[in-house]
Design a protein around this motif. Structure first.
Motif, PDB file in Angstrom:
ATOM      1  N   UNK A  18       0.845  -1.202   0.000  1.00  0.00           N
ATOM      2  CA  UNK A  18       0.000   0.000   0.000  1.00  0.00           C
ATOM      3  C   UNK A  18       0.880   1.252   0.000  1.00  0.00           C
ATOM      4  N   UNK A  25       0.762   6.743  -6.660  1.00  0.00           N
ATOM      5  CA  UNK A  25      -0.472   7.479  -6.982  1.00  0.00           C
ATOM      6  C   UNK A  25      -0.234   8.985  -6.914  1.00  0.00           C
ATOM      7  N   UNK A  33       0.336   6.089 -11.993  1.00  0.00           N
ATOM      8  CA  UNK A  33      -0.795   6.013 -11.072  1.00  0.00           C
ATOM      9  C   UNK A  33      -1.448   4.642 -11.175  1.00  0.00           C
ATOM     10  N   UNK A  37      -2.155   2.074  -8.267  1.00  0.00           N
ATOM     11  CA  UNK A  37      -3.481   1.568  -7.904  1.00  0.00           C
ATOM     12  C   UNK A  37      -3.459   0.044  -7.814  1.00  0.00           C
ATOM     13  N   UNK A  44      -4.350  -4.274  -0.340  1.00  0.00           N
ATOM     14  CA  UNK A  44      -5.620  -4.383   0.377  1.00  0.00           C
ATOM     15  C   UNK A  44      -6.126  -5.822   0.351  1.00  0.00           C
ATOM     16  N   UNK A  47      -4.531  -7.689   2.886  1.00  0.00           N
ATOM     17  CA  UNK A  47      -5.110  -7.325   4.177  1.00  0.00           C
ATOM     18  C   UNK A  47      -6.336  -8.193   4.489  1.00  0.00           C
ATOM     19  N   UNK A  48      -7.100  -8.518   3.461  1.00  0.00           N
ATOM     20  CA  UNK A  48      -8.248  -9.400   3.653  1.00  0.00           C
ATOM     21  C   UNK A  48      -7.796 -10.778   4.123  1.00  0.00           C
ATOM     22  N   UNK A  51      -7.288 -10.562   7.619  1.00  0.00           N
ATOM     23  CA  UNK A  51      -8.581 -10.522   8.306  1.00  0.00           C
ATOM     24  C   UNK A  51      -9.220 -11.897   8.398  1.00  0.00           C
ATOM     25  N   UNK A  81     -13.137  -7.887  -5.350  1.00  0.00           N
ATOM     26  CA  UNK A  81     -12.231  -6.746  -5.435  1.00  0.00           C
ATOM     27  C   UNK A  81     -11.275  -6.901  -6.607  1.00  0.00           C
TER      28      UNK A  81
ATOM     29  N   UNK B 136     -20.274  -1.475  -0.772  1.00  0.00           N
ATOM     30  CA  UNK B 136     -19.044  -1.271  -1.559  1.00  0.00           C
ATOM     31  C   UNK B 136     -19.293  -1.592  -3.027  1.00  0.00           C
ATOM     32  N   UNK B 177     -12.081  -0.602   1.079  1.00  0.00           N
ATOM     33  CA  UNK B 177     -11.733  -2.015   1.257  1.00  0.00           C
ATOM     34  C   UNK B 177     -10.935  -2.224   2.534  1.00  0.00           C
ATOM     35  N   UNK B 178     -10.020  -1.278   2.828  1.00  0.00           N
ATOM     36  CA  UNK B 178      -9.267  -1.385   4.078  1.00  0.00           C
ATOM     37  C   UNK B 178     -10.233  -1.372   5.260  1.00  0.00           C
ATOM     38  N   UNK B 181     -12.022  -4.706   5.431  1.00  0.00           N
ATOM     39  CA  UNK B 181     -11.171  -5.767   5.967  1.00  0.00           C
ATOM     40  C   UNK B 181     -11.013  -5.603   7.468  1.00  0.00           C
ATOM     41  N   UNK B 184     -14.173  -6.630   9.248  1.00  0.00           N
ATOM     42  CA  UNK B 184     -14.328  -8.081   9.263  1.00  0.00           C
ATOM     43  C   UNK B 184     -13.353  -8.715  10.245  1.00  0.00           C
ATOM     44  N   UNK B 185     -12.117  -8.189  10.252  1.00  0.00           N
ATOM     45  CA  UNK B 185     -11.122  -8.745  11.178  1.00  0.00           C
ATOM     46  C   UNK B 185     -11.564  -8.544  12.622  1.00  0.00           C
TER      47      UNK B 185
END
Lengths: 145, 506
Positions: A18, A25, A33, A37, A44, A47-48, A51, A81, B136, B177-178, B181, B184-185
């Motif tokens: 990120x 960006x 850019x 992105x 991200x 990151x899921x 999570x 996503x 989203x 999205x961050x 996440x 959800x976490x």
């Protein structure tokens, strides 16, 4: 439901991706850019994974016993996503190419109107009143384009 | 009855597919898209009536609750949906009038209708979404349609404006999205009602981080002050109907999301100080920007930003009276801001320009146009008895009732902004509608009216329709305000959570 322990490596990878994305960006060129992105959105997505908690078996009933399954919901979200990022990347590339066709480069330009207003403000300092500047009955523009 | 919730989204999506296939037949496209949006209006009207007794809940695909996707309509969502659908219909009719005789290279007809319907689908879905991830996805749907609409034709200005818009929204999507996440976490769910229950069990610090993340994301969409610079930069270059629908709907979807998440997920921490400061800054800096502009569409973009501040005003006080004011304001502002952008399109058509320096004497050239501008302009400024006055009065009363220092500051900023809006509108009126008619404008108007193309009936009719809709808000202010008050009260009594988690009928 939530993870008991978070995976530090994944979190760091997400952070690094990120950070690189944000740096890119802030550039002017649309192709940079775009790379930014894509990097950021991959960050991200990682990151899921953080999570979703500890990795487990494939979440298919009959293949993996319930408690050992990895959480399928974040994976569904990541999939969505990814699809969105793909189409966005395509769109930004089209835009960069169009910008290249028109301007000969793919840089995001400054707003012309902003510059006009700034010029108007400068002119205002030198003039008696703004209204007189604006009300030109000659039909000519006060501000040169 | 609950299946009705899926209808607005489905109608628009099917309509988009049909109009896409009928790309070579503009007549079919127009008929399909106008029918689809008109049907959405009817359905939204029915939803407004139904939700007044209890929120409607639809678990799409009948997945185990609360894991599956859920559509929820309470009074707030239904009202926003109805106003948004009515405005979209008017804008669509206006665009139909436009593409019948305006330059075709500017708005390629074949992709306009499918994209517009996708935009309406995204907006409807955003109002009805009952979970954060669905929200989203609807944001992405409407954003993608808006990228296409904004850069339509691919001219130099539109690509420049589009680049800024796209990049800003890509960043906000990544942030969203961050936030997702992280939610959800922390909780293991993205369902709004379920989140509301589980977030309450979290430590306040974690909840605070999530709240500020979500607020930033929606603040960007709503163009709240430090995150608003992109809006006046990107909106003015698009064709009039596109700008009108963006101005009316897109920022209000952001406001709706702020209201929803603030009241539902974080009812105990209203962040009054932060939102108050942001609201004041949005109102004042926005309107000061508007006053400085010499181009009508840009000025309107700045008033748009500025008046978002009023809704933030209502949200920051976090009382049910203030939220009722904010909701009424949102409904009023969707209509009025879209109307003004449509009128700006008509001004450009008659006067040949939207720059105040090149316009003059429009009221003499076309008194009808004068009336079409004056009524919504006064409405925006909040002249009694128009709906802008009702909305502002409600907010100011809520501010006075609160009586804290921040509330008084907000009231003061609200009054000043209202006056400066009047000043900005008077400036447009003085310089574009009064004064000497420029020579080239006379020639232009004579040619156009000889061909009978000066003010096409559909364009004037749809604009007039919106002006009348805004006037109807005044006439029906009593019942409408009652409805809005009930919806604001319901935001605090957790009926939303109860309706979703009780496992409503399938």
């Amino acid at each position: 439901m939530g993870p008991v322990t978070a995976n530090l490596t994944l979190a760091l990878v997400a952070g690094a991706l990120i950070a690189c994305g944000v740096y890119l960006i802030t550039e002017r060129s649309l192709s940079r850019i775009l790379i930014g992105v894509v990097l950021a959105s991959n960050g991200v997505n990682v990151l899921f994974l953080v999570a979703s908690g500890p990795a487990g078996g494939a979440p298919i009933i009959g293949l993996t016993p319930g408690p050992q399954m990895s959480d399928p919901l974040p994976q569904a979200m990541v999939l969505t996503a990814i699809v969105i990022t793909l189409s966005v990347a395509a769109f930004v590339m089209t835009m960069a190419y169009r910008s290249f066709q028109i301007n000969g480069d793919d840089e995001v330009a400054d707003d012309v109107e902003d510059a006009r207003i700034a010029e108007l403000a400068r002119a205002d300092l030198a003039s008696e009143s703004y209204e007189e500047m604006g009300f030109s009955d000659t039909g000519e523009d006060v501000v040169s384009e | 009855m609950n299946n009705l919730l899926a209808v607005p989204v489905l109608l628009c999506l099917f309509g988009a597919g049909a109009t896409f296939l009928a790309g070579r037949h503009p007549g079919v496209q127009r008929a399909v898209s106008v029918t689809a949006v008109a049907a959405v209006c009817v359905v939204a009207g029915v939803l407004v009536w139904l939700t007044d007794s209890a929120p409607l809940v639809l678990w799409v695909g009948d997945w185990p609750q609360p894991l599956g996707i859920v559509l929820v309509a309470d009074r707030l969502a239904a009202l926003m949906l109805l106003v948004a659908a009515l405005v979209s219909l008017a804008v669509l009719v206006y665009a139909t009038g436009l593409d019948q005789d305006e330059v075709r290279r500017e708005t390629p007809v074949s992709i306009f209708h499918p994209t517009f319907l996708l935009l309406v689908a995204g907006v409807s879905n955003a109002f009805l979404a009952g979970d954060l991830f669905n929200l989203f996805v609807s944001f992405e749907l409407l954003l993608f349609a808006s990228y296409v609409l904004l850069t339509m034709g691919g001219t130099k200005d539109r690509v420049r404006a589009g680049s800024v818009y796209v990049v800003v929204n890509l960043v906000s999507s990544a942030l969203f999205l961050v936030a997702l996440a992280s939610c959800y976490a922390a909780t293991g769910t993205v369902n709004l009602a379920d989140l509301a229950v589980r977030l309450a069990e979290l430590p306040a610090e974690v909840r605070g981080v999530l709240q500020v993340l979500l607020l930033t994301v929606f603040g960007l969409k709503a163009a709240v002050f430090p995150l608003s610079a992109w809006l006046p930069h990107s909106y003015p270059t698009a064709p009039a109907p596109v700008t009108a629908v963006f101005a009316g709907l897109l920022t209000k979807v952001g406001v709706y999301a702020i209201i929803r998440t603030q009241t539902l997920l974080f009812p105990t921490e209203p962040l009054s100080l932060l939102l108050g400061v942001v609201g004041i800054a949005t109102m004042l800096l926005g309107i000061l920007g508007a006053v400085a502009q010499g181009e009508i569409k840009r000025m309107l973009s700045f008033t748009l930003v500025s008046h978002i501040g009023y809704m933030v005003f209502g949200i920051s006080l976090a009382t049910s009276a203030a939220l009722a004011g904010a909701i009424f304001y949102a409904a009023h502002h969707i209509t009025i801001q879209a109307t003004l952008f449509l009128v700006a399109g008509l001004i450009q058509r008659v006067g040949g320009s939207s720059s105040l320096d090149r316009l003059g004497g429009l009221a003499r050239l076309s008194p009808l146009l004068g009336a079409l501008f004056l009524v919504p302009a006064m409405n925006l400024a909040g002249i009694p008895p128009l709906s802008g006055f009702v909305a502002k009065l409600a907010l100011l009363q809520a501010g006075v009732a609160d009586a804290g220092p921040m509330a008084w500051a907000l009231v003061a900023a609200g009054v000043v902004t209202s006056l400066l809006t009047l000043y900005a509108m008077a400036k447009v009126w003085n310089r574009a509608f009064w004064g000497v008619v420029p020579e080239q404008a006379t020639a232009r108007v004579t040619t156009l009216s000889r061909q009978g193309r000066l003010l096409p009936r559909l364009m004037v009719g749809s604009t007039l329709g919106l002006v009348v809709l805004a006037l109807a808000f005044t006439v029906a202010a009593g019942p409408m305000y009652g409805y809005v008050e009930r919806s604001a009260t319901a935001l605090f009594d957790r009926s939303y959570i109860a309706a979703v988690l009780s496992g409503g009928e399938r």
